[in-house]
Design a protein around this motif. Structure first.
Motif, short mmCIF file in Angstrom:
data_model
loop_
_atom_site.label_atom_id
_atom_site.label_comp_id
_atom_site.label_asym_id
_atom_site.label_seq_id
_atom_site.Cartn_x
_atom_site.Cartn_y
_atom_site.Cartn_z
N LYS A 105 0.82 -1.21 0.00
CA LYS A 105 0.00 0.00 0.00
C LYS A 105 0.86 1.27 0.00
CE LYS A 105 -4.39 0.16 2.14
NZ LYS A 105 -5.08 -0.01 3.42
N VAL A 106 1.95 1.25 0.74
CA VAL A 106 2.75 2.47 0.85
C VAL A 106 3.40 2.85 -0.49
CG1 VAL A 106 3.23 2.29 3.31
CG2 VAL A 106 4.76 1.18 1.70
N ASN A 111 -4.34 8.55 -3.66
CA ASN A 111 -5.64 8.62 -4.31
C ASN A 111 -6.02 7.33 -5.02
OD1 ASN A 111 -3.56 9.03 -6.13
ND2 ASN A 111 -4.82 10.24 -7.52
N LYS A 112 -5.04 6.45 -5.21
CA LYS A 112 -5.35 5.20 -5.92
C LYS A 112 -5.50 4.02 -4.96
CE LYS A 112 -3.76 6.06 -10.53
NZ LYS A 112 -2.78 5.76 -11.57
N ARG A 113 -5.31 4.28 -3.67
CA ARG A 113 -5.34 3.16 -2.73
C ARG A 113 -6.66 2.41 -2.67
NH1 ARG A 113 -1.36 5.42 2.03
NH2 ARG A 113 0.44 5.46 0.65
N PRO A 114 -7.81 3.08 -2.83
CA PRO A 114 -9.06 2.29 -2.81
C PRO A 114 -9.19 1.32 -3.98
CG PRO A 114 -9.51 4.61 -2.47
CD PRO A 114 -8.09 4.52 -2.89
N LEU A 115 -8.35 1.51 -5.00
CA LEU A 115 -8.46 0.65 -6.18
C LEU A 115 -7.59 -0.60 -6.10
CD1 LEU A 115 -8.37 3.44 -8.89
CD2 LEU A 115 -10.37 2.22 -8.08
N ILE A 116 -6.86 -0.73 -5.00
CA ILE A 116 -5.95 -1.87 -4.89
C ILE A 116 -6.75 -3.18 -4.88
CG2 ILE A 116 -4.33 -3.04 -3.35
CD1 ILE A 116 -3.33 -0.35 -2.48
N THR A 117 -6.30 -4.11 -5.71
CA THR A 117 -6.97 -5.41 -5.80
C THR A 117 -5.99 -6.49 -5.36
OG1 THR A 117 -8.09 -4.55 -7.75
CG2 THR A 117 -8.30 -6.89 -7.34
N SER A 118 -6.51 -7.45 -4.63
CA SER A 118 -5.71 -8.61 -4.28
C SER A 118 -6.03 -9.73 -5.25
CB SER A 118 -6.01 -9.08 -2.86
OG SER A 118 -5.37 -8.25 -1.95
N SER A 119 -5.00 -10.22 -5.91
CA SER A 119 -5.22 -11.33 -6.82
C SER A 119 -4.89 -12.63 -6.10
CB SER A 119 -4.33 -11.15 -8.05
OG SER A 119 -4.52 -12.23 -8.92
N LEU A 120 -5.91 -13.45 -5.94
CA LEU A 120 -5.69 -14.74 -5.28
C LEU A 120 -5.41 -15.78 -6.36
CD1 LEU A 120 -8.45 -15.09 -2.53
CD2 LEU A 120 -6.03 -14.78 -2.21
N GLY A 142 -9.40 -5.07 5.78
CA GLY A 142 -10.07 -4.06 4.97
C GLY A 142 -9.73 -4.12 3.50
N GLN A 143 -9.13 -5.21 3.06
CA GLN A 143 -8.84 -5.40 1.64
C GLN A 143 -9.99 -6.20 1.04
OE1 GLN A 143 -6.33 -4.44 -0.63
NE2 GLN A 143 -7.77 -5.46 -1.98
N LEU A 144 -10.97 -5.47 0.47
CA LEU A 144 -12.20 -6.14 0.06
C LEU A 144 -12.26 -6.43 -1.43
CD1 LEU A 144 -14.69 -4.12 2.29
CD2 LEU A 144 -13.59 -6.29 2.79
N LYS A 145 -11.43 -5.77 -2.20
CA LYS A 145 -11.44 -6.05 -3.65
C LYS A 145 -10.53 -7.25 -3.91
CE LYS A 145 -11.75 -3.26 -7.14
NZ LYS A 145 -11.41 -2.21 -8.09
N VAL A 146 -11.15 -8.33 -4.32
CA VAL A 146 -10.40 -9.57 -4.51
C VAL A 146 -10.68 -10.12 -5.90
CG1 VAL A 146 -10.28 -11.97 -3.75
CG2 VAL A 146 -10.27 -10.16 -2.07
N ASN A 147 -9.67 -10.67 -6.49
CA ASN A 147 -9.82 -11.27 -7.81
C ASN A 147 -9.36 -12.72 -7.74
OD1 ASN A 147 -10.24 -10.89 -10.76
ND2 ASN A 147 -8.10 -11.48 -10.80
N TYR A 148 -10.32 -13.64 -8.00
CA TYR A 148 -9.94 -15.05 -8.04
C TYR A 148 -9.36 -15.32 -9.42
CZ TYR A 148 -13.01 -15.69 -3.97
OH TYR A 148 -13.60 -15.61 -2.76
N SER A 149 -8.08 -15.49 -9.47
CA SER A 149 -7.42 -15.68 -10.75
C SER A 149 -7.88 -16.97 -11.43
CB SER A 149 -5.91 -15.71 -10.53
OG SER A 149 -5.27 -15.59 -11.75
#
Lengths: 155, 185
Positions: A105-106, A111-120, A142-149
């Motif tokens: 995150k750092v 301004n782009k931090r809410p767009l961070i996606t975790s790719s599982l 609080g990392q709610l955007k997740v992408n199941y690869s």
């Protein structure tokens, strides 16, 4: 006979090497383009399942990768055969996830931090237990955007 | 005579000046045609974490589409066993309820999908089920979009149109805490 020999003597077969650098550069660029730089060496076996409803992940700098799978054969003597989580280039526990997310995150502008996606990137043969634990930890962090690869299924 | 004179001209060097241009042309061609392997997947929004258990008692049973996936990767949909290939059409019928049946959802925006799995469920099956449910919604969105705007549903549509469609058929999926059954070795 004599005719043939005459011809050879006249022609000066010097191939120009002026374009050689260009050809080499072209090859270089080509390989630079097609090679996918993998930021982490995979220590777990990951074969993602197939699906049809896929979304493309656009900006790579906004994605962090979590790998879940069984350790590769050479690591099995140390880490066993149970599915493990890999963060970055090393094995990790569920409890390491918040720090991993924070470290990513750092590097991202605020301004782009809410767009961070975790790719599982999860192996298809893994059972849901460990995936569930990871999901719970992601929600707690609080990392709610997740992408199941997944790979595109041919229909 | 004429033949010999044309032969002697061949000893001239080939002009290599354009070679660089050809090289760059090829380079640009490859640049354009090669696609870097990109990451694709099913995008999911997880619910925020809360320590309280969600209260689902005030939901009407007819509005809840419960899907259970057990450790043997078998499906139980609304109390009945189902094959994964039937899930998409069944879910679509439940959400849209075109024949106004009493036991299916009151309206598409009231339908809730409840997904529950065991810890022993394989990830492949889980993702397949999730994919089918998402596909069911996508097909419904597509049908609605064609009826309303005459265009197929896609991410390129105007945000307002997408909002209208998703407002009429919201994608609500609730994932329950899995039962700790069949946890692997």
């Amino acid at each position: 006979m004599s005719k043939f020999q005459k011809k050879r003597g006249k022609a000066n077969p010097a191939v120009s090497t002026a374009s050689l650098p260009d050809i080499i550069f072209m090859l270089l660029f080509f390989f630079m383009v097609v090679t996918v730089l993998r930021d982490a060496e995979l220590k777990v076996k990951v074969t993602t399942p197939f699906a049809t409803e896929l979304t493309k992940l656009e900006e790579k700098s906004l994605v962090n990768y979590l790998y879940i799978g069984r350790p590769e054969a050479k690591y099995q003597s140390v880490y066993g055969t149970r599915p493990r989580l890999q963060l970055g280039d090393k094995f990790a526990d569920i409890a390491d996830i918040p720090l991993f997310l924070e470290q990513h995150k750092v590097k991202v502008p605020e301004n782009k931090r809410p767009l961070i996606t975790s790719s599982l990137r999860v192996d298809g043969d893994v059972t849901m237990g460990i995936v569930q634990d990871v999901k719970v930890q992601l929600r707690k962090s609080g990392q709610l955007k997740v992408n199941y690869s997944a790979k595109k299924k041919a229909e | 005579m004429a033949k010999t004179s044309s032969r002697s001209r061949m000893s001239n060097e080939i002009n290599a000046g354009s070679m660089a241009d050809i090289a760059f042309l090829l380079l640009i061609f490859f640049l354009v045609t090669t696609t870097i392997a990109e990451d694709k997947g099913i995008l999911v929004k997880l619910p925020p974490w809360s320590d309280e258990k969600p209260d689902i008692t005030q939901l009407k049973t007819r509005n809840v589409y419960s899907v259970l996936v057990n450790a043997q990767n078998m499906l139980l949909v609304r109390g009945e066993e189902m094959d994964i290939s039937d899930l998409r059409d069944n879910a679509k019928e439940f959400i849209a309820n075109p024949t106004r049946r009493e036991d299916l959802s009151e309206a598409p925006n009231k339908a809730i999908i409840s997904l529950k799995n065991d810890r022993g469920t394989s990830y492949r099956t889980y993702l397949e089920v999730y994919n089918e449910l998402k596909a069911a919604y996508f097909e419904l969105w597509d049908e609605l979009s064609r009826r309303k705007y005459g265009i197929p549903y896609s991410e390129d549509m105007s945000a307002a149109q997408q909002k209208v469609i998703k407002g009429e058929i919201p994608f609500v999926i609730s994932e329950a805490e899995p039962t700790s059954f069949g946890e692997e070795n």
